[in-house]
Design a protein around this motif. Structure first.
Motif, PDB file in Angstrom:
ATOM      1  N   PHE A  76       9.418   0.417  -1.805  1.00 54.01           N
ATOM      2  CA  PHE A  76       8.415   0.293  -0.309  1.00 54.01           C
ATOM      3  C   PHE A  76       7.238   0.025  -0.672  1.00 54.01           C
ATOM      4  O   PHE A  76       6.061  -0.522  -0.209  1.00 54.01           O
ATOM      5  CB  PHE A  76       8.849   1.830  -0.057  1.00 54.01           C
ATOM      6  CG  PHE A  76       8.272   1.112   1.893  1.00 54.01           C
ATOM      7  CD1 PHE A  76       9.515   0.000   2.641  1.00 54.01           C
ATOM      8  CD2 PHE A  76       7.242   1.788   1.930  1.00 54.01           C
ATOM      9  CE1 PHE A  76       8.932   0.755   4.287  1.00 54.01           C
ATOM     10  CE2 PHE A  76       6.872   1.492   3.185  1.00 54.01           C
ATOM     11  CZ  PHE A  76       7.612   0.679   4.411  1.00 54.01           C
ATOM     12  N   GLU A  77       6.434   1.034  -1.355  1.00 54.43           N
ATOM     13  CA  GLU A  77       4.943   1.080  -1.512  1.00 54.43           C
ATOM     14  C   GLU A  77       4.107   0.119  -2.155  1.00 54.43           C
ATOM     15  O   GLU A  77       3.188  -0.817  -1.583  1.00 54.43           O
ATOM     16  CB  GLU A  77       4.614   2.555  -1.803  1.00 54.43           C
ATOM     17  CG  GLU A  77       4.459   3.575  -0.723  1.00 54.43           C
ATOM     18  CD  GLU A  77       4.317   5.065  -1.563  1.00 54.43           C
ATOM     19  OE1 GLU A  77       4.181   5.996  -0.333  1.00 54.43           O
ATOM     20  OE2 GLU A  77       4.564   5.186  -2.531  1.00 54.43           O
ATOM     21  N   GLN A  78       5.795  -0.769  -3.199  1.00 53.20           N
ATOM     22  CA  GLN A  78       4.769  -1.584  -3.743  1.00 53.20           C
ATOM     23  C   GLN A  78       4.404  -3.128  -2.914  1.00 53.20           C
ATOM     24  O   GLN A  78       3.549  -4.106  -2.877  1.00 53.20           O
ATOM     25  CB  GLN A  78       5.457  -2.345  -5.159  1.00 53.20           C
ATOM     26  CG  GLN A  78       5.107  -0.891  -5.917  1.00 53.20           C
ATOM     27  CD  GLN A  78       5.785  -1.223  -7.026  1.00 53.20           C
ATOM     28  OE1 GLN A  78       6.337  -2.440  -7.616  1.00 53.20           O
ATOM     29  NE2 GLN A  78       6.464   0.051  -8.021  1.00 53.20           N
ATOM     30  N   ASN A  79       5.256  -2.787  -1.664  1.00 50.46           N
ATOM     31  CA  ASN A  79       5.252  -4.725  -0.439  1.00 50.46           C
ATOM     32  C   ASN A  79       4.472  -4.112   0.596  1.00 50.46           C
ATOM     33  O   ASN A  79       4.686  -4.822   1.419  1.00 50.46           O
ATOM     34  CB  ASN A  79       6.493  -4.663  -0.706  1.00 50.46           C
ATOM     35  CG  ASN A  79       7.224  -4.887  -2.274  1.00 50.46           C
ATOM     36  OD1 ASN A  79       7.054  -6.036  -3.032  1.00 50.46           O
ATOM     37  ND2 ASN A  79       8.530  -4.650  -2.259  1.00 50.46           N
ATOM     38  N   MET A  80       3.985  -2.615   0.702  1.00 48.88           N
ATOM     39  CA  MET A  80       3.057  -2.592   2.273  1.00 48.88           C
ATOM     40  C   MET A  80       2.040  -3.233   2.212  1.00 48.88           C
ATOM     41  O   MET A  80       0.813  -4.011   1.626  1.00 48.88           O
ATOM     42  CB  MET A  80       2.788  -0.993   1.995  1.00 48.88           C
ATOM     43  CG  MET A  80       3.953   0.188   1.985  1.00 48.88           C
ATOM     44  SD  MET A  80       3.399   1.423   2.140  1.00 48.88           S
ATOM     45  CE  MET A  80       2.384   1.411   3.543  1.00 48.88           C
ATOM     46  N   LEU A  81       1.963  -3.459   3.386  1.00 54.71           N
ATOM     47  CA  LEU A  81       0.734  -4.068   3.792  1.00 54.71           C
ATOM     48  C   LEU A  81      -0.199  -3.626   4.013  1.00 54.71           C
ATOM     49  O   LEU A  81      -0.361  -2.160   4.982  1.00 54.71           O
ATOM     50  CB  LEU A  81       0.631  -4.762   5.163  1.00 54.71           C
ATOM     51  CG  LEU A  81       1.590  -6.059   4.613  1.00 54.71           C
ATOM     52  CD1 LEU A  81       1.920  -7.033   6.375  1.00 54.71           C
ATOM     53  CD2 LEU A  81       1.816  -7.696   4.025  1.00 54.71           C
ATOM     54  N   PHE A  82      -1.298  -3.244   3.149  1.00 51.35           N
ATOM     55  CA  PHE A  82      -2.653  -2.572   3.848  1.00 51.35           C
ATOM     56  C   PHE A  82      -4.166  -3.064   4.396  1.00 51.35           C
ATOM     57  O   PHE A  82      -4.847  -3.245   3.974  1.00 51.35           O
ATOM     58  CB  PHE A  82      -2.966  -1.970   1.895  1.00 51.35           C
ATOM     59  CG  PHE A  82      -2.567  -0.560   1.532  1.00 51.35           C
ATOM     60  CD1 PHE A  82      -2.219   0.305   2.004  1.00 51.35           C
ATOM     61  CD2 PHE A  82      -1.070  -1.843   0.726  1.00 51.35           C
ATOM     62  CE1 PHE A  82      -0.784   1.637   0.664  1.00 51.35           C
ATOM     63  CE2 PHE A  82      -0.619  -0.715  -0.239  1.00 51.35           C
ATOM     64  CZ  PHE A  82      -0.348   0.639  -0.105  1.00 51.35           C
ATOM     65  N   ASP A  83      -3.367  -3.299   5.804  1.00 49.19           N
ATOM     66  CA  ASP A  83      -4.582  -3.556   6.976  1.00 49.19           C
ATOM     67  C   ASP A  83      -5.777  -2.647   7.174  1.00 49.19           C
ATOM     68  O   ASP A  83      -5.213  -1.802   7.501  1.00 49.19           O
ATOM     69  CB  ASP A  83      -4.111  -4.473   7.818  1.00 49.19           C
ATOM     70  CG  ASP A  83      -3.250  -5.283   7.303  1.00 49.19           C
ATOM     71  OD1 ASP A  83      -3.570  -6.398   6.528  1.00 49.19           O
ATOM     72  OD2 ASP A  83      -1.816  -6.046   8.347  1.00 49.19           O
ATOM     73  N   TYR A  84      -6.898  -2.956   7.177  1.00 48.34           N
ATOM     74  CA  TYR A  84      -7.660  -1.982   7.563  1.00 48.34           C
ATOM     75  C   TYR A  84      -7.871  -1.651   8.732  1.00 48.34           C
ATOM     76  O   TYR A  84      -7.547  -2.849   9.531  1.00 48.34           O
ATOM     77  CB  TYR A  84      -9.652  -2.661   7.481  1.00 48.34           C
ATOM     78  CG  TYR A  84      -9.730  -2.035   5.432  1.00 48.34           C
ATOM     79  CD1 TYR A  84      -9.665  -1.202   5.392  1.00 48.34           C
ATOM     80  CD2 TYR A  84     -10.562  -3.558   5.294  1.00 48.34           C
ATOM     81  CE1 TYR A  84     -10.094  -0.687   4.047  1.00 48.34           C
ATOM     82  CE2 TYR A  84     -11.248  -3.118   3.580  1.00 48.34           C
ATOM     83  CZ  TYR A  84     -10.812  -1.804   3.120  1.00 48.34           C
ATOM     84  OH  TYR A  84     -10.893  -1.412   1.848  1.00 48.34           O
ATOM     85  N   ILE A  85      -8.000  -0.696   9.267  1.00 44.35           N
ATOM     86  CA  ILE A  85      -7.790  -0.995  10.764  1.00 44.35           C
ATOM     87  C   ILE A  85      -9.635  -1.250  11.351  1.00 44.35           C
ATOM     88  O   ILE A  85     -10.483  -1.330  10.758  1.00 44.35           O
ATOM     89  CB  ILE A  85      -7.708   1.293  11.386  1.00 44.35           C
ATOM     90  CG1 ILE A  85      -6.913   1.816  10.867  1.00 44.35           C
ATOM     91  CG2 ILE A  85      -8.629   1.493  12.657  1.00 44.35           C
ATOM     92  CD1 ILE A  85      -4.964   1.376  11.507  1.00 44.35           C
ATOM     93  N   HIS A 115      -1.624   1.665  -5.334  1.00 49.48           N
ATOM     94  CA  HIS A 115      -0.590   0.330  -4.708  1.00 49.48           C
ATOM     95  C   HIS A 115      -2.324  -0.166  -3.943  1.00 49.48           C
ATOM     96  O   HIS A 115      -2.161  -1.351  -3.390  1.00 49.48           O
ATOM     97  CB  HIS A 115       0.316   0.630  -3.809  1.00 49.48           C
ATOM     98  CG  HIS A 115       1.462   0.610  -5.057  1.00 49.48           C
ATOM     99  ND1 HIS A 115       1.553   0.345  -6.212  1.00 49.48           N
ATOM    100  CD2 HIS A 115       2.094   2.084  -5.285  1.00 49.48           C
ATOM    101  CE1 HIS A 115       2.848   0.281  -6.743  1.00 49.48           C
ATOM    102  NE2 HIS A 115       3.115   1.905  -5.862  1.00 49.48           N
ATOM    103  N   ALA A 116      -2.745   0.775  -3.020  1.00 48.62           N
ATOM    104  CA  ALA A 116      -4.088   1.033  -1.828  1.00 48.62           C
ATOM    105  C   ALA A 116      -5.166  -0.630  -2.561  1.00 48.62           C
ATOM    106  O   ALA A 116      -5.155  -0.900  -2.293  1.00 48.62           O
ATOM    107  CB  ALA A 116      -4.183   1.877  -1.162  1.00 48.62           C
ATOM    108  N   TYR A 117      -5.063   0.376  -3.943  1.00 48.41           N
ATOM    109  CA  TYR A 117      -6.551  -0.230  -4.656  1.00 48.41           C
ATOM    110  C   TYR A 117      -6.590  -1.688  -5.457  1.00 48.41           C
ATOM    111  O   TYR A 117      -6.925  -2.423  -5.153  1.00 48.41           O
ATOM    112  CB  TYR A 117      -7.338   0.783  -5.516  1.00 48.41           C
ATOM    113  CG  TYR A 117      -7.085   1.957  -5.630  1.00 48.41           C
ATOM    114  CD1 TYR A 117      -7.655   2.506  -4.510  1.00 48.41           C
ATOM    115  CD2 TYR A 117      -6.334   2.869  -6.567  1.00 48.41           C
ATOM    116  CE1 TYR A 117      -8.224   3.995  -4.307  1.00 48.41           C
ATOM    117  CE2 TYR A 117      -6.890   4.666  -6.180  1.00 48.41           C
ATOM    118  CZ  TYR A 117      -7.764   4.590  -5.242  1.00 48.41           C
ATOM    119  OH  TYR A 117      -8.359   5.940  -4.867  1.00 48.41           O
ATOM    120  N   LYS A 118      -4.970  -2.194  -5.462  1.00 49.06           N
ATOM    121  CA  LYS A 118      -4.800  -3.751  -5.559  1.00 49.06           C
ATOM    122  C   LYS A 118      -4.970  -4.201  -4.659  1.00 49.06           C
ATOM    123  O   LYS A 118      -5.451  -5.895  -4.394  1.00 49.06           O
ATOM    124  CB  LYS A 118      -3.364  -3.405  -6.345  1.00 49.06           C
ATOM    125  CG  LYS A 118      -3.333  -2.892  -7.728  1.00 49.06           C
ATOM    126  CD  LYS A 118      -1.788  -3.381  -8.022  1.00 49.06           C
ATOM    127  CE  LYS A 118      -1.181  -2.118  -9.157  1.00 49.06           C
ATOM    128  NZ  LYS A 118       0.176  -2.433  -9.863  1.00 49.06           N
TER     129      LYS A 118
END
Length: 216
Positions: A76-85, A115-118
């Protein structure tokens, strides 16, 4: 404030730096329906806790279930979106320009953060320290993680500002004796107003001077 010590800004990660909490709610609510149907809104119940703490409290002795959840969570985390607040990058740059030390203090583990660093290779350069679950003995609402942040920067709690969105994180910041600013990204403002010195919707329009005015 202690003028002989630096000011430190301690940011939770999910729901504070990146907009991931709604995604986690979907995942953990599904685990709750599958394994703990007696607990409504399971995703909200476990916010701010480490994976180890969740397993110890809700899945103790269930190694097969833990392994299954871990595998599903990693996928799940590999495909998460990490959009900034909104506004957080600009705010962090302003803090840096004013000599404020910055740490991300998260209940997430290193594998999740990879994953976030990627997604954001610049993240490590935007802050001075990143403290993850592997560095704490106790999880939020215990104040250990934030007190460690103060210790690393050789400062005192009253010089620290905690940015948090979860109930456990807000409680941890208060128990650490620090100024607590709540983000109304995960819970409505009216539910966290009495748990923080101030509440903001995001970092747009927020500034170093506004932060200093809120500090105890």
């Amino acid at each position: 404030m202690n003028s002989t010590k630096c000011i430190a800004a301690l940011f939770d990660f999910d729901g504070v730096v990146v907009d991931t909490e709604t995604q986690y709610s979907v995942f953990w609510n599904e685990q709750g329906r599958k394994y703990h149907p007696e607990i409504p809104e399971f995703g909200r119940m476990i916010k701010g806790q480490t994976l180890t703490q969740i397993y110890d409290k809700y899945f103790a002795g269930m190694e097969d279930v833990q392994n299954d959840i871990t595998e599903n969570l990693n996928n799940f985390e590999q495909n998460m979106l990490f959009d900034y607040i909104p506004g957080v990058e600009t705010f962090m740059k302003e803090l840096r320009a004013n000599g404020v030390k910055i740490a991300i203090v998260t209940s997430s583990n290193e594998q999740k953060m990879s994953h976030a660093y990627k997604a954001h290779p610049e993240l490590k350069n935007n802050v001075d320290q990143i403290l993850t679950a592997e560095m704490f003995t106790h999880s939020k609402p215990d104040p250990e993680c934030f007190l460690l942040g103060a210790k690393i920067f050789d400062t005192v709690p009253r010089n620290c500002v905690v940015f948090e969105d979860s109930f456990h994180g807000l409680e941890a910041g208060n128990r650490a004796g620090m100024t607590v600013i709540g983000l109304a990204t995960t819970n409505p403002e009216e539910q966290i107003r009495d748990k923080a010195n101030a509440v903001i919707q995001d970092f747009n329009g927020f500034s170093f001077e506004k932060m200093k005015h809120i500090m105890r």
